[in-house]
Design a protein around this motif. Structure first.
Motif, PDB file in Angstrom:
ATOM      1  N   ALA A 192       0.836  -1.197   0.000  1.00 26.27           N
ATOM      2  CA  ALA A 192       0.000   0.000   0.000  1.00 26.27           C
ATOM      3  C   ALA A 192       0.876   1.255   0.000  1.00 26.27           C
ATOM      4  O   ALA A 192       0.596   2.228  -0.717  1.00 26.27           O
ATOM      5  CB  ALA A 192      -0.922  -0.005   1.217  1.00 26.27           C
ATOM      6  N   ALA A 193       1.924   1.225   0.762  1.00 21.87           N
ATOM      7  CA  ALA A 193       2.828   2.372   0.821  1.00 21.87           C
ATOM      8  C   ALA A 193       3.447   2.610  -0.550  1.00 21.87           C
ATOM      9  O   ALA A 193       3.451   3.723  -1.080  1.00 21.87           O
ATOM     10  CB  ALA A 193       3.927   2.119   1.848  1.00 21.87           C
ATOM     11  N   TRP A 194       3.930   1.568  -1.113  1.00 21.14           N
ATOM     12  CA  TRP A 194       4.576   1.581  -2.424  1.00 21.14           C
ATOM     13  C   TRP A 194       3.663   2.199  -3.477  1.00 21.14           C
ATOM     14  O   TRP A 194       4.089   3.013  -4.295  1.00 21.14           O
ATOM     15  CB  TRP A 194       4.921   0.128  -2.745  1.00 21.14           C
ATOM     16  N   GLU A 195       2.399   1.781  -3.439  1.00 16.38           N
ATOM     17  CA  GLU A 195       1.446   2.283  -4.421  1.00 16.38           C
ATOM     18  C   GLU A 195       1.281   3.789  -4.355  1.00 16.38           C
ATOM     19  O   GLU A 195       0.846   4.422  -5.304  1.00 16.38           O
ATOM     20  CB  GLU A 195       0.073   1.621  -4.208  1.00 16.38           C
ATOM     21  N   HIS A 196       1.590   4.360  -3.225  1.00 17.97           N
ATOM     22  CA  HIS A 196       1.447   5.799  -3.088  1.00 17.97           C
ATOM     23  C   HIS A 196       2.793   6.494  -2.988  1.00 17.97           C
ATOM     24  O   HIS A 196       2.895   7.592  -2.456  1.00 17.97           O
ATOM     25  CB  HIS A 196       0.561   6.119  -1.883  1.00 17.97           C
ATOM     26  N   GLY A 197       3.789   5.819  -3.503  1.00 20.53           N
ATOM     27  CA  GLY A 197       5.110   6.434  -3.559  1.00 20.53           C
ATOM     28  C   GLY A 197       5.780   6.607  -2.208  1.00 20.53           C
ATOM     29  O   GLY A 197       6.699   7.401  -2.065  1.00 20.53           O
ATOM     30  N   LYS A 198       5.318   5.860  -1.229  1.00 16.52           N
ATOM     31  CA  LYS A 198       5.920   5.973   0.106  1.00 16.52           C
ATOM     32  C   LYS A 198       6.835   4.776   0.362  1.00 16.52           C
ATOM     33  O   LYS A 198       6.663   3.722  -0.236  1.00 16.52           O
ATOM     34  CB  LYS A 198       4.836   6.001   1.181  1.00 16.52           C
ATOM     35  N   LEU A 199       7.715   4.979   1.281  1.00 18.05           N
ATOM     36  CA  LEU A 199       8.625   3.916   1.655  1.00 18.05           C
ATOM     37  C   LEU A 199       8.389   3.539   3.113  1.00 18.05           C
ATOM     38  O   LEU A 199       7.987   4.374   3.921  1.00 18.05           O
ATOM     39  CB  LEU A 199      10.060   4.393   1.476  1.00 18.05           C
ATOM     40  N   LEU A 200       8.631   2.285   3.414  1.00 13.55           N
ATOM     41  CA  LEU A 200       8.386   1.790   4.762  1.00 13.55           C
ATOM     42  C   LEU A 200       9.699   1.634   5.534  1.00 13.55           C
ATOM     43  O   LEU A 200      10.648   1.062   5.044  1.00 13.55           O
ATOM     44  CB  LEU A 200       7.719   0.419   4.656  1.00 13.55           C
ATOM     45  N   GLU A 219      -8.570   6.559   4.000  1.00  9.94           N
ATOM     46  CA  GLU A 219      -9.739   5.931   4.592  1.00  9.94           C
ATOM     47  C   GLU A 219     -10.111   6.731   5.830  1.00  9.94           C
ATOM     48  O   GLU A 219      -9.268   7.402   6.422  1.00  9.94           O
ATOM     49  CB  GLU A 219      -9.410   4.488   5.035  1.00  9.94           C
ATOM     50  N   GLU A 220     -11.334   6.611   6.199  1.00 14.86           N
ATOM     51  CA  GLU A 220     -11.840   7.302   7.379  1.00 14.86           C
ATOM     52  C   GLU A 220     -11.075   6.870   8.635  1.00 14.86           C
ATOM     53  O   GLU A 220     -10.870   5.683   8.861  1.00 14.86           O
ATOM     54  CB  GLU A 220     -13.313   6.919   7.525  1.00 14.86           C
ATOM     55  N   THR A 221     -10.620   7.833   9.401  1.00 18.03           N
ATOM     56  CA  THR A 221      -9.932   7.465  10.645  1.00 18.03           C
ATOM     57  C   THR A 221     -10.663   8.022  11.860  1.00 18.03           C
ATOM     58  O   THR A 221     -10.269   7.781  12.993  1.00 18.03           O
ATOM     59  CB  THR A 221      -8.489   8.011  10.678  1.00 18.03           C
ATOM     60  N   ASN A 222     -11.701   8.754  11.575  1.00 20.37           N
ATOM     61  CA  ASN A 222     -12.448   9.365  12.671  1.00 20.37           C
ATOM     62  C   ASN A 222     -13.936   9.255  12.399  1.00 20.37           C
ATOM     63  O   ASN A 222     -14.396   9.544  11.300  1.00 20.37           O
ATOM     64  CB  ASN A 222     -12.081  10.838  12.770  1.00 20.37           C
ATOM     65  N   ARG A 223     -14.643   8.829  13.383  1.00 22.85           N
ATOM     66  CA  ARG A 223     -16.092   8.790  13.214  1.00 22.85           C
ATOM     67  C   ARG A 223     -16.716   9.393  14.467  1.00 22.85           C
ATOM     68  O   ARG A 223     -16.448   8.926  15.567  1.00 22.85           O
ATOM     69  CB  ARG A 223     -16.584   7.365  12.999  1.00 22.85           C
ATOM     70  N   ALA A 244      -4.058  -0.333   7.126  1.00 20.47           N
ATOM     71  CA  ALA A 244      -3.353   0.526   8.084  1.00 20.47           C
ATOM     72  C   ALA A 244      -2.683   1.681   7.357  1.00 20.47           C
ATOM     73  O   ALA A 244      -2.820   2.846   7.735  1.00 20.47           O
ATOM     74  CB  ALA A 244      -2.326  -0.291   8.857  1.00 20.47           C
ATOM     75  N   VAL A 245      -1.968   1.350   6.316  1.00 18.52           N
ATOM     76  CA  VAL A 245      -1.260   2.396   5.578  1.00 18.52           C
ATOM     77  C   VAL A 245      -2.245   3.334   4.890  1.00 18.52           C
ATOM     78  O   VAL A 245      -2.076   4.550   4.895  1.00 18.52           O
ATOM     79  CB  VAL A 245      -0.289   1.774   4.558  1.00 18.52           C
ATOM     80  N   ARG A 246      -3.283   2.760   4.349  1.00 18.28           N
ATOM     81  CA  ARG A 246      -4.275   3.596   3.675  1.00 18.28           C
ATOM     82  C   ARG A 246      -4.928   4.578   4.665  1.00 18.28           C
ATOM     83  O   ARG A 246      -5.181   5.733   4.336  1.00 18.28           O
ATOM     84  CB  ARG A 246      -5.340   2.732   3.007  1.00 18.28           C
ATOM     85  N   MET A 247      -5.188   4.114   5.836  1.00 21.43           N
ATOM     86  CA  MET A 247      -5.771   5.003   6.848  1.00 21.43           C
ATOM     87  C   MET A 247      -4.773   6.087   7.236  1.00 21.43           C
ATOM     88  O   MET A 247      -5.116   7.259   7.365  1.00 21.43           O
ATOM     89  CB  MET A 247      -6.196   4.201   8.079  1.00 21.43           C
TER      90      MET A 247
END
Lengths: 335, 335
Positions: free
Chosen positions: A85-93, A312-316, A304-307
Motif C-alpha cells: 500500500a505504501a509503495w502504491e502511493h510512492g511511500k517507503l516503509l 480511509e476514514e480514521t475518525n467517526r 493501516a497504511v491507507r488510513m
DNA sequence: TAAACCGTTGCCAACGATGGCAAGGACTGA
DNA sequence: TCAGTCCTTGCCATCGTTGGCAACGGTTTA
C-alpha cells in the motif's frame, strides 16, 4: 552523485526549469521538457529525497513498528500488505522490530522522528491492549492487532467473536452437534473473543454450552501443539466424544491431528477440524489440508497504511475509528 | 518542528555551538554544553536526519531488498538479524519486497538510491544465482542466499553440501545403514548441494549410494508435504526399507511423519528423521520434535549488514568474498 | 612588553532541491 | 503601433544542519 544543477548545465537550461520538469509543472515548453528529460535519462539523474524533503517537508516515509511480530511467521503478510500500500502511493516503509523492549521502542520512535516519518503503524503479534502514552501525540499513529487503553488512537483488529462464531458454525452446519474447543488460558482478546463466538454459535443452534467440551491450555505455550495433543486425546476419550473440533490456532492443529490419528479416527469422516489464522505452511500442508478461519493480515497491513495516508476514514463522530476486520473462512478438506 | 536555531536562541548561544554539542565536539565549555543539553531536552529537540544528510552525505540508511522472502515464513529471521546489526551501528533498514518482479525490483533500487542508502542487501528466498547487472555498480551490494553470475558481488550463502553431509551423518552415526533422502527435482544449489552432502556422508561410512533410496519430488511444489507422504510411504514399503530418512526441508517432514505413522512405525525408534531449515513452528512443534539442520538466517542477515558496513572482510585477493555459512545441527527427538 | 598560543565562540557558505517573483519574447486586439 | 496578455524561463531565497575560518579574551613565553 548527479545533481539537478549538472542536469541543468547539460541541458542548457536553468535549475528551475529542471525542477519544473521533475514536478510535472505545465509551464515548460514541450521541446524543453523533452530535452531535459533526455539529459536526465542520459545522466541517470535521480533527485535527492533528502534535499527534496528539506524544501517540501514531505519525507514520504512511513514508520512500521512491530513488537515481536516480524520475528514470527504469523505476521509477515501484514508487513507485506503495508509495504504494498505504501509503495502504491510512492511511500517507503521503515521497518523496526522492537522485540517488545520498551527501551528499544522509545529509541525506535525517536529514530523515526529523526527521519520525519509521516506516520507510524504499530503492529503487535498478539491481539492486545497497549498504552497510548508511548506514542508522540504529534505523529499520526495507527495500531494494528492492538488497541489503545483509552481508545485515543485509531486501530485495526480482527473480529475475534465473529471469527470464533464462523469457525464453530462451519462445524455445526455440517451436522456436528458435539463440538469441542481447544484454546489457551489467557485473558486476551483472541481467546476470550473466539470463546464468545463459540458460545454464540452454539446458542444460535440451540445447543447448550458444555464446559466438558472446552479445554484451555495453560502457560507456558512452548509445546503448544503437544499440549493440544493431550487435550484433544482426552476429548476423544470422553464417553460422548465430540465429532468436530475447533482449534484456537493452526499450530495447535498439528497436535489435534496427531491425537485424532492416534485414536484411529479419520479426518474429516469421523472428526472434523477447524483452525484459526490460516498460516499457509501449516494449513495448506497438513493432511488433510485444513479448513480454517483466516486472519487477514495482508488486508490489515494495507488498510493501516491507507488510513494513515488519509485515504480511509480514521475518525467517526470525533472518535478514532476502531476497525473490526472480518475473518473469512478458508475451506479446505478437514470438515 | 523544533530546529537547531530555536535551541540556540533558547540557550543564548549560536547555532554553531549547538551543532558542536550535538556532535560531541570537544571545543565547548562544560557549562555551555550542559546549558544547551538541558534546552535540547526541554524542547524535545531532535536534529533532522535529512538536513544532516545534506551536509554530511551520510544517510545512515541501508536498503534491504527481498524477492519473495518476506512473504514467506522461512526467511524473517534474516531480516531481523540484519535489522539488529544495522540498529547496533545507528543505521536504519529500508525494507522492500519485490515479489521477484523485475520491474518492481528496478523501481525499488531507484527508490533506494533516491534516499541515498549506503548500501543494499539483496536476499532471496531460495539459494540461487542472479544477474549482477541489475544492481548499480556504484552502490555497495551484498547478496544473501544467492550469488552473482560472475561472482562480482560479495555474497553469503549456506554451505549446502556440509549441511547435507551433517544431516546424513547424524543418521549414520546412530547406526542407520539404510538412509533415505527425499528431495525436490530442481537444478538449484540447495537440492544439488544437499544431495552431494548425502553422497559424501555415505561414502565416508563406506556405504554405496543406492538410488532406490533417493526420491525427487517434481514440480509444482504446492502440495509438498503431501508428495513427500507418497515418497516416504513408497520408501517404507520397499523390501529393505530405510531406517533413517533425511528430508530436504522441514515442511516435507509433515508428510514424512504422516507416512511413517501410517505404517505404524515409531519415530525415532523404528525410523529416524532429519530435516533441514529449522523452521521453528514446524520443527519444534511436530511430534516428536524434529532434529534438523539449521539454516542460520539470523546470523546471515547480521553478517550481511556487518559486511556492508565494512566491519567484515568483503574482499579477499581482489575478489569479492563468497561466504559459505555453516549450518549447525539442532538436536531434538526425531533421531 | 609584545608575540604566540589556547580554549571557546560566532559568522557564513554550503549541501540539493523547490517555489515566489519577475522578466523576456511572442502574440493578440484595438 | 502599442498596451495587455500569455507562455516560458531564470534569479534567488529558503529548508536545517555542518564545518571552515576568523575573532575574542586570557594566559604563557621570549
Amino acid at each position: 552523485m548527479i545533481t539537478i544543477k549538472e542536469v541543468a548545465q547539460h541541458a542548457g537550461v536553468s535549475v528551475r526549469t529542471v525542477s519544473r520538469v521533475l514536478n510535472n509543472n505545465p509551464h515548460v515548453a514541450e521541446a524543453t521538457r523533452n530535452q531535459v528529460l533526455s539529459v536526465i535519462q542520459e545522466l541517470d539523474f535521480r533527485p535527492s529525497a533528502a534535499a527534496r524533503y528539506m524544501r517540501t517537508g514531505q519525507s514520504q516515509l512511513i514508520g512500521f513498528l512491530t513488537d515481536e511480530l516480524a520475528q514470527n511467521a504469523f505476521g509477515y503478510d501484514l508487513i507485506i500488505g503495508a509495504q504494498q500500500a505504501a509503495w502504491e502511493h510512492g511511500k517507503l516503509l521503515f521497518l523496526l522490530n522492537t522485540n517488545n523492549d520498551p527501551e528499544v521502542e522509545a529509541r525506535a520512535i525517536n529514530m523515526m522522528r529523526d527521519y520525519q516519518v509521516e506516520g507510524i503503524v504499530y503492529a503487535t503479534i498478539y491481539h492486545r491492549q497497549i498504552k497510548h502514552s508511548q506514542f508522540p501525540k504529534d505523529l499520526p499513529t495507527l495500531l494494528v492487532n492492538c488497541f489503545a487503553d483509552d481508545r485515543s488512537l485509531p486501530s485495526i483488529v480482527p473480529d475475534e467473536i465473529a471469527g470464533g462464531r464462523l469457525a464453530t458454525e462451519t462445524l455445526l452446519k455440517k451436522g456436528h452437534r458435539r463440538v469441542g474447543f481447544v484454546s489457551i488460558a489467557a485473558k486476551e482478546p483472541a481467546p476470550l473473543g473466539r470463546l464468545e463466538g463459540y458460545r454464540q454459535a452454539l446458542a444460535s443452534f440451540d445447543i447448550p454450552y458444555d464446559e466438558a467440551l472446552v479445554r484451555f491450555i495453560e502457560e507456558p505455550f512452548e509445546g503448544l501443539a503437544n499440549s493440544t495433543y493431550d487435550s484433544v486425546l482426552s476429548l476423544l476419550q470422553m464417553p460422548n466424544p465430540p465429532t468436530g473440533i475447533f482449534c484456537f490456532n493452526d499450530l495447535m492443529v498439528l497436535g489435534a491431528y496427531d491425537a485424532i490419528r492416534k485414536t484411529s479416527l479419520r479426518i474429516p469422516e469421523d472428526v472434523a477440524v477447524v483452525g484459526f489464522d490460516n498460516v499457509e505452511i501449516l494449513a495448506a500442508q497438513v493432511h488433510p489440508p485444513l479448513t480454517t478461519v483466516e486472519l487477514p493480515n495482508f488486508e490489515m497491513g494495507q488498510l493501516a497504511v491507507r488510513m494513515l495516508l488519509g485515504l480511509e476514514e480514521t475518525n467517526r463522530g470525533g472518535r478514532p475509528v476502531q476497525h473490526m476486520i472480518h475473518c473469512p473462512l478458508i475451506e479446505r478438506k478437514s470438515v
